[in-house]
Design an enzyme around this catalytic site. Structure first.
Site, PDB file in Angstrom:
ATOM      1  N   HIS A 296       0.817  -1.223   0.000  1.00  0.00           N
ATOM      2  CA  HIS A 296       0.000   0.000   0.000  1.00  0.00           C
ATOM      3  C   HIS A 296       0.849   1.271   0.000  1.00  0.00           C
ATOM      4  O   HIS A 296       0.333   2.356  -0.249  1.00  0.00           O
ATOM      5  CB  HIS A 296      -0.929   0.007   1.218  1.00  0.00           C
ATOM      6  CG  HIS A 296      -2.037  -1.001   1.120  1.00  0.00           C
ATOM      7  ND1 HIS A 296      -3.332  -0.658   0.799  1.00  0.00           N
ATOM      8  CD2 HIS A 296      -2.039  -2.342   1.264  1.00  0.00           C
ATOM      9  CE1 HIS A 296      -4.081  -1.749   0.768  1.00  0.00           C
ATOM     10  NE2 HIS A 296      -3.321  -2.787   1.053  1.00  0.00           N
TER      11      HIS A 296
ATOM     12  N   ASP B  32       3.553   9.338  -0.671  1.00  0.00           N
ATOM     13  CA  ASP B  32       2.341   8.642  -0.262  1.00  0.00           C
ATOM     14  C   ASP B  32       2.062   7.560  -1.294  1.00  0.00           C
ATOM     15  O   ASP B  32       2.147   7.827  -2.493  1.00  0.00           O
ATOM     16  CB  ASP B  32       1.163   9.641  -0.232  1.00  0.00           C
ATOM     17  CG  ASP B  32       0.190   9.361   0.898  1.00  0.00           C
ATOM     18  OD1 ASP B  32       0.060   8.193   1.282  1.00  0.00           O
ATOM     19  OD2 ASP B  32      -0.454  10.328   1.378  1.00  0.00           O
TER      20      ASP B  32
END
Ligand code: ADQ
Length: 465
Positions: free
Chosen positions: A155, A363
């Protein structure tokens, strides 16, 4: 349909669509459909933990959870996962702890997870492991003679080789990924970093069709950008609770423009620099004084890790300084909150905001950027200002894309967003929404599971031959 076994550090047992995140909802739906199971730590501690999972069910989904010992939690979770892998994979080598004990704990707990999973498996199961806590799970399962098809999804970003190799155990970790049949990343650049590492550090090679060979195994490595439960979020944004929040915030902000930031309190999210960009906006464009309010919602996370405690103090200081410098008796430029809100409340706050400001330094994806857009009023949508270093920037080029290291650029984008004509806002919103609808969390889940199904056919062929 094969049974899907999802494994993650924690399991999401909350099955309410209103409170669970999109990822949890999408995985729960797939588990329900396939009669599958979600396996992970229950959040409790036990003196000497046993990998004998406790089985429960909620909302038609089966959960298998277990305790961890305090030491395991310290070394594996607070240690290797959150003090080594998290900072390193987000390019913060300055904050990375290089401690052998942490790595040993990580391997030990991945083995422990594997023991728990292995005790539940049937031959036809598909295993889907999630995130940086469980890189070694596949290898530990293979060590326990598990032949099932296994996939892994990261992720968070996969770092550039030069960053990766600062970690003493880099080779062991990348080798562990080759125990899976599929390894999924959020973006092309993560995949490229992984492939570079494999080719230049591990002497591997890219074979046909996104297949990659090293350590005696060929695996599939692919990009699966995670999406939002878009339709559900649209629905939440129109709920009575969302409306109540919108009315309340509109009343307190008056005819001023609201800029919103929503992030876990984390040093990767660029919070200090974001607040300083708002400070510069007030400095460079004084018309905004008394006219703009920044609402930064940042619930505390990982409160056992020292860097997070320090960061919280730092942000309180910066907010106080900026407010002290610019506030009037009837206006504060920054509202800074550390609490959690329901998804409906967040949707209402996003919809009331003229600008969504999402400026992480790194991110994996960033779902807040997607939520902000999905919550907008199509007739009068707000503007998303988005860091180029969020994985989401790839799919969201119709946002105002900025480099968060360049404060001037962020300030200009804010100023542009505050004055953007409605027609342009609508055009950008339409493009962004079309992508969010197409590439939603269900599309993400289905494409990963389809790839796993393919991998299982290959496993069957191998076993038959
Ligand atoms: P995170 O780093 O947690 O996730 P993000 O993708 O933005 O980052 O997800 C945060 C979620 O928490 C959002 O759904 C948001 O609404 C919610 N949230 C934030 N503040 C909240 C608050 N005050 N109250 C309630 N909810 C709040 C990691 C990776 C990301 C990747 C995701 C999914 O770091 O890059 O996008 O996993 O793969």
């Amino acid at each position: 349909m094969s049974r899907l076994i999802v494994v993650s550090n924690r399991v999401a047992t909350n099955t309410s669509k209103a409170t669970a995140g999109g990822l949890a909802v999408a995985l729960q739906a797939a588990l329900k459909e396939s009669g599958g199971m979600w396996v992970g730590w229950n959040g409790n501690f036990e003196e000497a933990a046993q990998p004998r999972p406790e089985i429960s069910s909620a909302g038609g989904v089966t959960y298998a959870t277990f305790d961890l010992s305090r030491d395991d939690y310290e070394d594996y979770y607070n240690g290797f996962a959150n003090r080594t892998l998290w900072p390193l994979f987000h390019y913060r080598t300055d904050l990375t702890a290089y401690d052998r004990r942490f790595f040993e704990g990580y391997q030990r707990v991945n083995g422990f997870f594997a023991q728990a999973v292995a005790s539940l498996l049937k031959p036809d199961d598909l295993i889907w492991a999630h995130d940086y806590h469980l890189i070694s799970l596949g290898e530990e399962l293979r060590r326990r003679a598990c032949k099932q098809a296994m996939g892994y999804f990261l992720h968070i970003p996969f770092p550039a080789t030069e960053v990766m190799v600062t970690m003493p155990n880099h080779l062991a970790l990348v080798r562990a990924l080759f125990a899976y049949d599929i390894v999924g990343f959020q973006t092309e650049s993560d995949l490229r970093n992984f492939a570079d590492y494999v080719v230049f550090e591990a002497g591997g090679e890219i074979t046909a069709r996104g297949m990659i060979h090293a350590f005696g195994r060929t695996i599939r490595a692919e990009v699966f950008p995670i999406g939002l439960d878009t339709e559900n979020f649209l629905h939440l944004a129109k709920s009575a609770e969302a409306k109540r929040y919108r009315t309340r915030i509109n009343k307190s902000v008056g005819d001023r423009d609201l800029i919103i930031g929503v992030d876990r309190l984390d040093y990767t999210k660029g919070l200090r620099e974001r607040l300083e960009a708002v400070e510069r906006l007030l400095e460079d464009y004084p018309d905004n004084r008394g006219r703009v309010v920044m609402l930064q919602i940042a619930p505390a996370s990982r409160t056992d890790v020292p860097e997070y405690i320090e960061m919280r103090h730092e942000l309180e200081g910066v907010t106080g300084r900026i407010n002290g410098r610019f506030a009037e008796f009837d206006w504060n430029p920054i509202r800074y909150l550390n609490r959690l809100y329901s998804r409906r409340a967040l949707a209402g706050l996003y919809r009331a905001s003229r600008i969504g400001l999402v400026t992480p330094f790194r991110d994996g994806m960033n779902l807040v950027a997607k939520e902000y857009i999905a919550a907008q009023d199509p007739r009068d949508p707000g503007v998303l200002v988005l860091s180029r270093f969020a994985g989401a920037a790839r799919q969201m080029q119709a946002a105002l894309i900025v480099n968060p290291y360049d404060t001037d650029e962020v300030v200009e984008a804010l100023q542009r967003g505050l004055h953007m004509p409605r027609e342009e806002r609508r055009e950008r919103y339409k493009t962004l929404m079309a992508n969010l609808r197409r590439d939603d969390v269900y599309a993400w889940r289905d494409s990963f599971v389809a790839a796993l199904e393919d991998a299982r056919e290959d496993v069957d062929l191998d076993l038959a031959s």
